[in-house]
Design a protein around this motif. Structure first.
Motif, PDB file in Angstrom:
ATOM      1  N   THR A 404      49.533  24.325   6.880  1.00 54.97           N
ATOM      2  CA  THR A 404      49.778  23.438   8.030  1.00 54.97           C
ATOM      3  C   THR A 404      50.032  22.006   7.569  1.00 54.97           C
ATOM      4  OG1 THR A 404      47.397  23.139   8.274  1.00 54.97           O
ATOM      5  CG2 THR A 404      48.427  24.808   9.664  1.00 54.97           C
ATOM      6  N   LEU A 405      51.264  21.729   7.155  1.00 52.21           N
ATOM      7  CA  LEU A 405      51.643  20.373   6.761  1.00 52.21           C
ATOM      8  C   LEU A 405      52.825  19.836   7.556  1.00 52.21           C
ATOM      9  CD1 LEU A 405      51.407  20.535   2.840  1.00 52.21           C
ATOM     10  CD2 LEU A 405      49.732  19.605   4.432  1.00 52.21           C
ATOM     11  N   GLN A 406      53.728  20.720   7.988  1.00 49.88           N
ATOM     12  CA  GLN A 406      54.955  20.244   8.631  1.00 49.88           C
ATOM     13  C   GLN A 406      54.777  19.971  10.117  1.00 49.88           C
ATOM     14  OE1 GLN A 406      56.925  22.134  10.950  1.00 49.88           O
ATOM     15  NE2 GLN A 406      56.361  24.254  10.590  1.00 49.88           N
ATOM     16  N   VAL A 407      55.530  19.001  10.593  1.00 54.66           N
ATOM     17  CA  VAL A 407      55.598  18.665  12.013  1.00 54.66           C
ATOM     18  C   VAL A 407      57.060  18.692  12.420  1.00 54.66           C
ATOM     19  CG1 VAL A 407      55.145  16.908  13.765  1.00 54.66           C
ATOM     20  CG2 VAL A 407      53.545  17.198  11.856  1.00 54.66           C
ATOM     21  N   ASN A 408      57.382  19.567  13.357  1.00 54.16           N
ATOM     22  CA  ASN A 408      58.775  19.672  13.820  1.00 54.16           C
ATOM     23  C   ASN A 408      59.722  19.961  12.658  1.00 54.16           C
ATOM     24  OD1 ASN A 408      60.560  19.802  15.913  1.00 54.16           O
ATOM     25  ND2 ASN A 408      60.562  17.602  16.350  1.00 54.16           N
ATOM     26  N   ARG A 409      59.303  20.865  11.777  1.00 55.22           N
ATOM     27  CA  ARG A 409      60.087  21.330  10.631  1.00 55.22           C
ATOM     28  C   ARG A 409      60.336  20.228   9.600  1.00 55.22           C
ATOM     29  NH1 ARG A 409      59.318  26.198   9.967  1.00 55.22           N
ATOM     30  NH2 ARG A 409      61.192  26.392   8.677  1.00 55.22           N
ATOM     31  N   ALA A 573      54.268   8.810  19.303  1.00 54.62           N
ATOM     32  CA  ALA A 573      55.209   9.621  18.517  1.00 54.62           C
ATOM     33  C   ALA A 573      54.889   9.614  17.030  1.00 54.62           C
ATOM     34  CB  ALA A 573      56.635   9.127  18.749  1.00 54.62           C
ATOM     35  N   THR A 574      54.385   8.486  16.525  1.00 53.12           N
ATOM     36  CA  THR A 574      54.178   8.359  15.082  1.00 53.12           C
ATOM     37  C   THR A 574      52.769   8.720  14.625  1.00 53.12           C
ATOM     38  OG1 THR A 574      53.661   6.002  15.350  1.00 53.12           O
ATOM     39  CG2 THR A 574      55.941   6.585  14.825  1.00 53.12           C
ATOM     40  N   ILE A 575      51.792   8.703  15.538  1.00 55.49           N
ATOM     41  CA  ILE A 575      50.403   8.965  15.135  1.00 55.49           C
ATOM     42  C   ILE A 575      49.804  10.141  15.905  1.00 55.49           C
ATOM     43  CG2 ILE A 575      48.084   7.987  14.910  1.00 55.49           C
ATOM     44  CD1 ILE A 575      49.461   5.199  14.939  1.00 55.49           C
ATOM     45  N   SER A 576      49.717  10.008  17.219  1.00 56.72           N
ATOM     46  CA  SER A 576      49.015  10.988  18.040  1.00 56.72           C
ATOM     47  C   SER A 576      49.673  12.366  17.999  1.00 56.72           C
ATOM     48  CB  SER A 576      48.934  10.475  19.482  1.00 56.72           C
ATOM     49  OG  SER A 576      48.185  11.349  20.284  1.00 56.72           O
ATOM     50  N   LEU A 577      50.984  12.407  18.194  1.00 48.91           N
ATOM     51  CA  LEU A 577      51.694  13.694  18.250  1.00 48.91           C
ATOM     52  C   LEU A 577      51.623  14.459  16.924  1.00 48.91           C
ATOM     53  CD1 LEU A 577      53.413  15.683  19.877  1.00 48.91           C
ATOM     54  CD2 LEU A 577      55.438  14.374  19.213  1.00 48.91           C
ATOM     55  N   PRO A 578      51.957  13.832  15.783  1.00 51.00           N
ATOM     56  CA  PRO A 578      51.874  14.596  14.523  1.00 51.00           C
ATOM     57  C   PRO A 578      50.479  15.143  14.241  1.00 51.00           C
ATOM     58  CG  PRO A 578      53.106  12.563  14.192  1.00 51.00           C
ATOM     59  CD  PRO A 578      52.513  12.483  15.564  1.00 51.00           C
TER      60      PRO A 578
END
Length: 641
Positions: A404-409, A573-578
């Motif tokens: 589990t490292l990628q976010v949105n590919r 978008a840059t902190i919470s979502l990832p």
């Protein structure tokens, strides 16, 4: 052109290699070979690598075989002691036999995992002061100490792991007298270090690695200052661990311990200075007043404490009490080694407290954690990329892998957090047949998620149906303890299957019961979202209450968000979502652990389909069959034998 190492590694994964000869029903998995090749090339061609390997790729062998065949000095760091021991006790011995090679390997744990013969000796000398139960455990440990070859407390089975004796006999930095110790030649901690120094492959865990690198906590960094290769498994944990170690923390328990140590020194050693004890007692009174006031106001953000006149004044009174005591101790320096050490510790504590109370670093978050009868103050850097760039030195190859490292590919978020933007990056998807093995359901007609009684009721309604369809065999994962407790109470009497609730027993005990019962329902929060492996028919359904976004009131998040806004970036978008995407992937990963597993994931949060950002979650999850029809998911569950 591929390196010699890559060619050797590729051969071992082929139909003519060591795995095919020794592993029953072995068949080559292309993704596993691809990972092994990527690791080999990183080692041979000296570049850093960030690699996500989905569940079922077989990443352990894919990095261990290149490590063993490389001839390099390799440190393998894991996120948990369980995986650390699995690698050392099971995987490495098996591979050394399969590959028919001799490579010296070592397992190194933090010093508090090893028995200290000197501390045990002192405890035995004071045995007549202890209770009968304490003496029983002490005698069992003493008997084990004479039989143990490595002094690893993890191998002590005759005494309960929570025995109050264990903390008094394990090695600590403070109690270590080094070469002055009568037990120096047979010291278990020292022997473990020597073995690590002679090894080619050393297995550690993340906390030990960073404690030694940054705090020089147990001498490991001096033994292996610059290994050729460092491989981080369970690497998704590394950013948070870096934040912890690059930051600082102070516990009210530590302050209490230091003050009581001075009182003890006065009573036993420096008896001619009553002022030492008086000032220490004054410090304990100031600590108590501060402690009570902090709990009364339930503050989590330190900057709010500064804005409260009484809280701020009481905090500085505590600091002044420590300074006054340290100043008095200066007059007695040189009279006793223990007092000299206590002075240094108290002075350092007062200085750390001052830095914290001043709260001047705009690049840090100052948070307050109120635990059961203790307070923890934390100062956490909001960005550790620069510190990591200095830590991850160029002469070493750094390899990071996890499911589990990628976010949105994309692996860009992880790379940016650790200052590794120039690393090679690779995503290898799971070889499992997710469209046929798993169903992902977000039920229709769900109300707005939250902590209300209504939210709990609609979650319970879904849980009851799913639990009955799955005949138990269900994990219910929560983002908050409050919701867990509500649902646990409401489920009582509504299902006929055993309910195992986090807090009833230890994590491992609950998991063992879950496996033994075969039809149980386990309710847990964050600690059950990862590092839990239940294969086969025992687990058919995973229910998640809502998307795991960090609380907007979290002090570290608020500091990071403010910093992002100063740079013109969107904090969500840059902190919470990832962060939420990676957390959700961890929870989802509990469901399918084997190529024969089948199961249903139910997410009771329709934001994943109603909000634009939901696509980032969907793109990052395995390609399960998707449905909004709960009945369809229930039918799938009923068909699992």
């Amino acid at each position: 052109m591929s390196s010699t190492l890559t060619q050797s590694v590729t051969h071992e994964f082929s139909e003519r290699g060591a795995l095919a000869k020794h592993v029953h029903h072995y068949h080559n998995r292309q993704t596993q070979t691809d990972m092994a090749v990527a690791v080999s090339e990183a080692i041979a061609k000296k570049h850093n690598l960030i690699l996500e390997a989905g569940t079922g790729v077989g990443k352990t062998f894919a990095y261990l075989i290149p490590a063993l065949l490389s001839g390099k000095q390799v440190v393998i760091s894991t996120g948990s002691k369980n995986l650390q021991e699995q690698l050392f006790l099971k995987d490495l011995p098996a591979l050394l036999t399969m590959l028919d090679i001799h490579v010296p390997v070592a397992l190194l744990k933090g010093r508090n995992n090893y028995l200290c013969q000197l501390r045990l000796e002192k405890q035995m000398q004071m045995a007549n002061k202890f209770t009968e139960f304490y003496i029983d455990d002490l005698l069992k440990i003493n008997q084990w100490a004479h039989l143990s070859k490595d002094g690893d407390i993890g191998n002590l089975t005759s005494v309960a792991e929570h025995s109050e004796v264990i903390p008094t006999v394990v090695s600590t930095k403070e109690s270590c007298t080094g070469k002055k110790c009568d037990h120096y030649d047979v010291c278990f901690t020292r022997k473990a270090r020597i073995k690590a120094m002679d090894a080619k492959v050393v297995v550690v865990n993340h906390h030990l690695f960073f404690a030694d690198r940054l705090l020089k906590d147990s001498g490991f960094a001096e033994l292996l200052p610059d290994p050729d290769v460092v491989i981080f498994d369970e690497a998704h944990l590394v950013p948070d661990i870096c934040i912890s170690y690059f930051g600082s923390h102070i516990s009210s328990r530590e302050i209490d311990k230091r003050l009581n140590a001075v009182i003890k020194l006065h009573k036993e050693v420096i008896r001619d200075s009553i002022q030492l004890e008086q000032l220490a007692q004054r410090g304990l009174i100031a600590l108590s007043e501060w402690h009570n006031l902090m709990f009364e106001h339930q503050v989590s953000d330190w900057r709010k404490v500064l804005a409260h006149k009484t809280l701020a004044s009481t905090s500085w009174s505590l600091h002044q009490a420590l300074v006054d005591l340290a100043n008095n101790m200066q007059y007695h320096l040189g009279r006793d080694d223990q007092l000299d050490i206590a002075f240094e510790q108290l002075q350092a504590l007062a200085e750390t407290l001052r830095h914290y109370f001043e709260c001047q670093d705009l690049q840090a978050a100052y948070s307050v954690e109120l635990g059961p009868r203790f307070i923890m103050l934390r100062m956490s850097p909001i960005n550790v990329a620069k510190q990591c760039q200095q830590l991850f030195v160029k002469d070493t190859r750094w390899i990071f892998t996890s499911a589990t490292l990628q976010v949105n590919r994309s692996l860009a978020h992880f790379a940016k957090e650790l200052g590794l933007a120039d690393s090679k990056q690779l995503i290898l998807d799971s070889p499992f047949d997710y469209p046929n093995q798993a169903v992902f359901c977000v039920p229709r007609h769900l109300g707005k998620v939250g902590q209300s009684q209504h939210s709990a009721k609609q979650l319970v309604d879904v849980c009851v149906q799913a639990i009955n369809a799955a005949q138990g065999r269900t994990f219910i994962l929560f983002t908050s303890h409050h919701m867990l407790q509500q649902v646990a109470v409401m489920l009582q009497g509504k299902v006929k299957y055993p309910l195992l609730v986090q807090g009833q027993a230890s994590k491992q005990s609950l998991l063992n019961k879950f496996r033994q019962l075969g039809n149980a329902v386990l309710l847990g929060t964050s600690s059950f979202w990862e590092g839990v492996d239940v294969r086969g028919k025992l687990l058919s359904c995973v229910i998640i209450d809502k998307l795991p976004f960090v609380s907007p009131d979290d002090a570290l998040y608020k500091a990071r968000a403010a910093n992002a806004e100063r740079q013109g970036l969107d904090p969500f978008a840059t902190i919470s979502l990832p962060q939420a995407v990676i957390s959700l992937k961890q929870g989802v990963g509990r469901l399918i652990r084997d190529e024969k597993d089948r199961g249903v994931l139910i997410l009771c949060d329709n934001r994943i389909v109603n909000r634009a950002y939901g696509q980032a979650f969907i793109n990052s999850l395995p390609p399960m069959q998707r449905t909004r029809d709960l009945e369809h998911a229930l039918q799938f569950l009923k068909q699992i034998p």
